[in-house]
Design an enzyme around this catalytic site. Sequence first.
Site, PDB file in Angstrom:
ATOM      1  N   SER A 151     -83.767  44.049  65.502  1.00 20.52           N
ATOM      2  CA  SER A 151     -84.780  43.253  66.510  1.00 20.52           C
ATOM      3  C   SER A 151     -85.871  43.409  66.200  1.00 20.52           C
ATOM      4  O   SER A 151     -86.173  43.076  64.526  1.00 20.52           O
ATOM      5  CB  SER A 151     -84.134  44.789  67.480  1.00 20.52           C
ATOM      6  OG  SER A 151     -85.651  44.281  68.911  1.00 20.52           O
ATOM      7  N   ASP A 205     -79.770  38.229  75.781  1.00 15.58           N
ATOM      8  CA  ASP A 205     -80.431  39.514  75.195  1.00 15.58           C
ATOM      9  C   ASP A 205     -81.357  38.833  76.279  1.00 15.58           C
ATOM     10  O   ASP A 205     -82.184  38.365  76.210  1.00 15.58           O
ATOM     11  CB  ASP A 205     -80.757  38.560  73.794  1.00 15.58           C
ATOM     12  CG  ASP A 205     -81.507  39.620  73.291  1.00 15.58           C
ATOM     13  OD1 ASP A 205     -82.545  40.320  74.088  1.00 15.58           O
ATOM     14  OD2 ASP A 205     -81.312  39.627  72.009  1.00 15.58           O
ATOM     15  N   HIS A 233     -78.140  42.477  73.674  1.00 16.77           N
ATOM     16  CA  HIS A 233     -79.582  42.874  73.036  1.00 16.77           C
ATOM     17  C   HIS A 233     -78.844  43.862  71.489  1.00 16.77           C
ATOM     18  O   HIS A 233     -78.804  45.583  72.385  1.00 16.77           O
ATOM     19  CB  HIS A 233     -80.605  43.473  73.600  1.00 16.77           C
ATOM     20  CG  HIS A 233     -82.094  43.867  72.602  1.00 16.77           C
ATOM     21  ND1 HIS A 233     -82.678  42.779  71.498  1.00 16.77           N
ATOM     22  CD2 HIS A 233     -82.199  44.777  72.444  1.00 16.77           C
ATOM     23  CE1 HIS A 233     -83.297  42.849  70.752  1.00 16.77           C
ATOM     24  NE2 HIS A 233     -83.456  44.294  71.179  1.00 16.77           N
TER      25      HIS A 233
END
Length: 331
Positions: free
Chosen positions: A139, A267, A295
């Site tokens: 991320s 996501d 995610h």
Amino acid sequence: MLYQAPWWLPGGNLQTIYAALRSKRYLAEAPSFSRERWTTPDDDFVDVDFARHASADDAPLLVVFHGLEGSSASHYAEAFADVARVRGWACAVPHFRGCSGEINRAPRAYHSGDFEEIDWILRRFRRQHAGPLFAVGISLGGNALMRWAGEMESAAGEVVAAVASVCSPLDLVASGHAIGRGFNRLVYTRMFLSSMVPKALKKLEQHPGLFNADALLAARDLYAFDNIFTAPLHGFQNTDDYWSRASAKPHLRRIAVAALAVNALNDPFIPPASLPQAADVSAAVTLWQPPEGGHVGFPSAPFPGHVRAMPEAVCGFFAAQVEAAQNQHHG
């Protein structure tokens, strides 16, 4: 990446939340870590956790850069450490400043485009490790890592053998606005702010006058938080300036080291239209965009779901890069 979500986990939100809260991360025992404290160039510190499992001196070292408010205890960090153990690789998780359980000293924290921090951390690993170096960023950590690879261009290959980003908001403007809307705002934004705001207030105790406490306490989304805290503390004019300048997407064409960008199309944080396409990246970058995964989820059947599918796929990509380089050398 061929990924099939379990039938009992439909949709990006369930795949995200289950992976973080309920999934199985390792095959046998939980990874354990030993910690080193490294002094930064500006006389602050970062804490680096090294997985305690055995590996040869010249085995690859897998460096895992965590996501927003993550740590070596995050589900993906434990899963990557266990995959590294099975492969006989060393593994380390450097913590961004303030994420190791102790507040850092300097009047700053960490941010999505912090490629200077990535640079000195990776170069220190390079100096002290004999084998190949692989770096994966999750991320936020993946955006910063890809930003670094773009900045370094061909020089990145002197430090790492390959890099990867997983579920990274490579277009921070699109993702930043997406996380501030609807269900995302109610669940994920609230979760992030619940740890970010108290840490920011501790930073204000250390450095009085750094920002306006009342304005910070009124922040209800990451846009407002970044406007008051993250952007000004790290040299940006405001959130818009930060999100646009820190995004890795405009720099992906400059990457010259083997790189993998993994993004699930469902996501919740990252609009599919914002994801890079072949025209946006250099020949060194491989794009994996499976339809599902959430995610940093990618839980796999059978029940109870493991989250090893994605770490195994990423480490398989890394191993293939070293193999290809060795074959080229011998050829």
